[in-house]
Design an enzyme around this catalytic site. Structure first.
Site, short mmCIF file in Angstrom:
data_model
loop_
_atom_site.label_atom_id
_atom_site.label_comp_id
_atom_site.label_asym_id
_atom_site.label_seq_id
_atom_site.Cartn_x
_atom_site.Cartn_y
_atom_site.Cartn_z
CB THR A 88 -0.87 0.00 1.28
OG1 THR A 88 -1.45 -1.28 1.42
CG2 THR A 88 -1.95 1.04 1.20
N GLY A 102 2.73 -2.70 8.15
CA GLY A 102 2.91 -3.25 9.49
C GLY A 102 4.32 -3.74 9.72
CD GLU A 143 -5.71 -9.88 3.62
OE1 GLU A 143 -5.68 -10.11 2.39
OE2 GLU A 143 -4.68 -9.85 4.31
#
Lengths: 698, 698
Positions: free
Chosen positions: A152, A191, A458
């Site tokens: 992302t 993350g 997701e």
């Protein structure tokens, strides 16, 4: 911490005590909690949980008592210390991945190794070749490299094709140049990146001879292995605090023309031949397609348990909490009523309790289908198009496997429905706890906040519904052509077409199988309506997105009702549960189905699946009666989810009912704000100087 | 803070820039933002805001840049420093209460003086006699006493009659003994108590000669005025962190037989005669009843603006954010589409935008009614029963004023509907921002979390609906008896009765007044249905709570639709807004009404207010067309709410569209987590020792 005076310590809550009330609740139901627990979690699963729990509770670093108080930096440091200890325990005890997963669920907070242990290792494993496994995967498995998965970007979420980061092949020295051309190309939300990772899998647009080849994964070292400082021409940082998930260091990452060697491009499916400088096309992208389906099925399975935590807490607290007398009580002196006795509380909690089971069984059904399809999937690999990563892929896919396509579409719709149901249900549970639900000690708010991103990742829950609609439209076209149905979706569509003229007359109030059929009917009706809009009226895709969302929701609710129904028909459940427990499970099925039917009443009318009168009866008679019937079993039913108190970390949800004692203990003895003494007057500084306070006391 | 490399500082977002996109949006609409702002907020209101804003921005203590990062203790200390500075500014500039309220809204965080400045002063003022004003109110107004309002207890929220704290009159020495007999009797959730207050108004059960006289207010000193330590036999503390509201020190408070003098009992309405030791009955409790109505009306009025903050942020970001191409676009190379162009985004945001106006106008209508009724209220004082404070008062009240009763019931229902609509709308806005909505920099999450308790206080949103139902049943009984209608509620019920047999034929698709009538019809239908259940079928009150909730919601939605409609008919709006702006306002009315009608379709069918076909058309034609028509005006419409960027404190909602620059700046330059360097390996301690890092670098 200021000491609590003795006279306070001697106080007890007004009676009856919470512990007595929960004992009474447990005594008045014959639901076999232990058998139901085993049916939900398996014997091995329960044993594992209690084994791991004992290990974790012995380690000081996992002590949760300051979790609700600590600020972001402290929480992150503690989370990293926990991640390290978990890794040590994993090695020491020779844990399996299931053991580790179980430990993570008990700890219940995202940890800084999270993306290393999931996406980084999985991507290296799945998309690297043998040489790359040796070069990257092996040190990563030994935690010499700690990685993350950088896809992302600041300006690009769902749309992978829109990524801006580039990886340009340099034929002269056989390297790639990784570059971030704009601010919006900064990797974002990654993350484990902000403070922890020293490696990243970076998704970047491959350029070769000036031509774009779409997004591809590259393994890139980003920090020095000794100093842990970002390498030259690489900028990294944590992206700041979030609504939840603050134990995780979601990060940003930018590259200023950083060269990486040929081996950096993960080469299992596509690669560049360094000799010819030519691109080698992907060989089996359907495997990725399959992985996404698996991840989404997992989300569906987990959503039941996620919601069950909130339902457990709220149901226990509502059984301990007493407010007001029953209005029709004869004497005004009657004791206050347990809150769970009010129908307005029951209508909020009990359908959610039924939903926990419904989602759990649906997830289990999905996983079973997934497993069964794995072989077929591998055989089909290479035939499908690589569309799994995309928010809105082509309307007609080329997949040769109807079962795979069905599973994929179903997993999209169910992921969307299940995660929103859990999100909204948790907030409903928090509210059902009244004012105390707002305290962090309720244990619901932080759990809700940490779970929330599941609705976005997701596949964004709104975007995903387009995939379901696209698949249903395609199935409807096939059925209209007179093709023989090859899966359940086509069967219900075909059945609807055949009976459409004669109409439906489903007896939803008494027959379970008719409930399932009514849900199928409504989904089919909406499918053919949407098809008419798209194919006959030639309406734009954009103008139909709202219809598609409704369609996906309707179809997914059908799937949930069907899975719950089939679970009740299964030999497994009849052999594991005794008749009184089975009877309550059957009532939960009816409550879930009829309550959903009533909530979505207008689509059921419009499709003529049921009559207005039936809906009225479902609401005023069936649902209200089911609430009354299920009410006495509520505590035993939540007990069967078997959440240890240590996991729930909730004053309100304590299994022993000592709600108020625990609230008070946490507030008065653990709360660091009570360590400061302020000066309250407007013209003085904020903090009272301790010396003066002492002096004044003398 | 680690420095951001120069090459990063030079990066810009990929074009078109957010600032260009918002400029384009503003250019393509003719909505007169400035006139609409003035209509919403008045000229004086806007001038006040900009005057106060300039003052606040000059004071360093109000700098917001660390708000999203700081931990609880720091945030509380800063909030107290801000409260002190605000008080200083109030004195210095000779502010009015409106000025102070405006400053609080701009600062947008609950402050530790909050309950002193509202409930403590209001209660002393309203319920104290002249002697008590001199003894308590005057020093409180000078901030020599800082107070709080201690009603709720650990075991008792809504049900004031169930409070356990006692105040026992001692005839021998003319004192009261305040006592907390149990742990659950601990005062709990009391704002400004945890660390700040040195006085409290304590609600306690009055006992006189062994007999209970119900809850009464007592003024009690709780901390030493010099040392700020709790007085002897008083235990006080902060109750710990919450989902939001963490700048406020909600506290607990327990008394161990503390004696207070006769003057402590607030004596304006009821008191104890110290000579005869007799209780003197309350004289005019209806004033309290009125205050609650006023507070709830304020909540309704504010809910529009509360929601508008989220809608402003989401609408701006969705105009700057671009994702995917339109599926029906001819060329695959088409630039990415602004997210707000997708109907799935429009259906989530634009009805909420319409709702902001609907709630604002409704709140304004309520306030106007309240003002108009004030005189009547004062005249009626003393006749009504003291039931305002109670979650479930008597089914039949004795109030002689139909208008007051109507206003009270309406305010209950609207408070419940409006605050939930704002809560749920804010979460919807956050989601509409996709992944970035989850970042604190969105400015929605913390705002949502701080607003959330509004759904619980001033009457729990579920409990309140019983009051509405009770009132509607009473009105219906009166109408059935053939009494002449004396207010709007009775009129619509009477109208329904008269036309019930001939049925309704409302032309909701084309006539505005028919929309209002259809909402009135549905509310009336549900009222008589509920009446039948209660009076004919003699069903228990508890079994009808779910019906009552629906009824309250239906009636409140009717009120909102009616208020919006009447605002559009008013001479004020026609004189202040030009025709293009009025036209858009009219479309917003229709969008709110028809979207609500469609969402609640099943009740509209069941009541025969509209046909299934009409609902289908409302959804597929009217609502979708309205989205398209309103879309070009979205940015100007949110601009008209006139939130300064400083107030929003949101990267995503910046009025200049510099979304990504601001996100990056906050993450990279303000984020304290980026100050730590960790050691990432499992077997090392968490923090990297800085010396070693330096050494390794050399």
């Amino acid at each position: 911490m200021p000491t609590v005076p003795d006279w306070v310590k001697q106080l007890k809550p007004a009676g009856p005590q919470g512990s007595e009330l929960l004992e009474q609740e447990r005594a008045k139901s014959k639901v076999n909690t232990s058998a139901l627990s085993t049916f939900l979690h398996t014997k091995a699963g329960l044993e594992r949980k209690h084994k791991i729990l004992a290990i974790l509770q012995q380690e000081k670093v996992f002590d949760k008592s300051q979790n609700y108080f600590a600020g972001r930096v402290d929480r992150f440091e503690t989370a990293l210390a926990r991640a390290k200890k978990l890794r040590q325990l994993y090695v020491k005890h020779g844990w399996t991945n299931d053991d580790k997963q179980c430990a993570n669920e008990l700890i219940s907070e995202p940890g800084p190794y999270g993306l290393h242990e999931s996406m980084f290792l999985i991507t290296l494993q799945g998309q690297g070749n043998a040489e790359q496994h040796k070069r990257f995967l092996e040190p990563a498995q030994e935690y010499k490299y700690i990685g993350c998965y950088a896809q992302t970007e600041l300006g690009h979420g769902s749309n992978v094709r829109g990524l801006e980061t580039t990886a340009t092949w340099n034929p002269e020295d056989k390297t790639f140049t990784i570059h971030s051309p704009t601010l919006t190309s900064s990797k974002w939300w990654i993350g484990s990146l902000g403070r922890t990772a020293n490696f990243a899998v970076v998704m970047a647009q491959l350029y070769l001879g000036g031509k774009p080849y779409g997004p591809h994964p590259f393994v890139v070292q980003i920090r020095d292995l000794k100093t842990h400082q970002p390498l030259e021409n690489i900028a990294i940082g944590d992206i700041g605090p979030k609504f939840g998930y603050n134990t995780m260091d979601n990060g940003y990452l930018l590259f200023n023309k950083v060269k990486v060697p040929h081996i950096s491009m993960l080469a299992r499916f596509s690669s560049i031949d360094p000799k010819t400088n030519k691109y080698i096309r992907p060989s089996s992208p359907s495997l990725i397609y399959g992985t996404l389906t698996w991840v989404r099925s997992t989300i569906v399975l987990q959503s039941g348990g996620v919601l069950a935590r909130g339902v457990t807490i709220a149901t226990r607290y509502c059984s301990v909490r007493r407010q007001f007398q029953d209005r029709d009580a004869q004497s005004p002196e009657t004791a206050e009523n347990q809150v769970i006795n009010y129908t307005m509380v029951q209508i909020r909690l009990l359908p959610l309790l039924a939903t926990c089971f419904a989602l759990h069984f649906t997830g289990r059904g999905m996983m079973a289908l997934y497993e069964a399809n794995q072989r077929k999937l591998a055989a089909d690999a290479g035939k499908g198009a690589q569309s799994g990563n995309r928010g809105a892929g082509p309307e007609e896919t080329n997949s040769s496997s109807d079962l795979l396509a069905d599973l994929h579409a179903t997993s999209c719709g169910l992921k969307s429905l299940a995660s929103y149901t859990a999100v909204e249900g948790l907030e409903m549970c928090r509210r059902a706890c009244g004012g105390h639900g707002y305290s962090n000690f309720s244990g619901i708010g932080t759990w809700f906040a940490d779970y929330l991103p599941t609705a976005t990742w997701e596949g964004d829950n709104y975007m995903l519904t387009q995939q379901v609609a696209r698949y249903l439209l395609k199935s409807a076209r096939s059925v209209l052509k007179g093709n023989e149905p090859t899966n359940d979706t086509q069967s219900i569509l075909s059945n609807f077409l055949a009976r459409q003229d004669q109409g439906a007359a489903f007896d939803v109030l008494t027959k379970d199988e008719d409930i399932v059929e009514a849900f199928a009917w409504r989904s089919s009706f909406l499918t053919f309506e949407a098809l008419k809009h798209r194919d006959e009226q030639k309406r734009s895709w954009n103008s139909l997105l709202v219809d598609f969302y409704r369609l996906s929701r309707a179809h997914s609710q059908y799937m949930v009702v069907k899975n719950f129904y089939e679970t009740l028909q299964s030999p497994a459940i009849s052999s594991e549960l005794d008749p009184p427990t089975l009877d309550v499970m059957h009532k939960l099925f009816r409550l879930y189905a009829l309550h959903t039917l009533e909530q979505e009443a207008s689509e059921f009318y419009t499709s003529s699946a049921v009559t207005v009168r039936q809906i009225q009866l479902a609401r005023t008679n069936s649902v209200m009666k089911l609430l009354e019937d299920i009410r006495p079993h509520a505590i035993r039913l939540v007990d069967s989810w078997d959440f240890p108190d240590w996991q729930l970390d909730s004053s309100l949800g304590r299994s022993d009912g000592k709600v108020y004692e625990d609230m008070f203990y946490r507030a008065s003895e653990l709360n660091p704000l009570n360590n400061i003494t302020v000066d309250p007057y407007p013209d003085s500084p904020v903090l009272f100087r301790e010396k003066e306070a002492q002096k004044a006391k003398l």
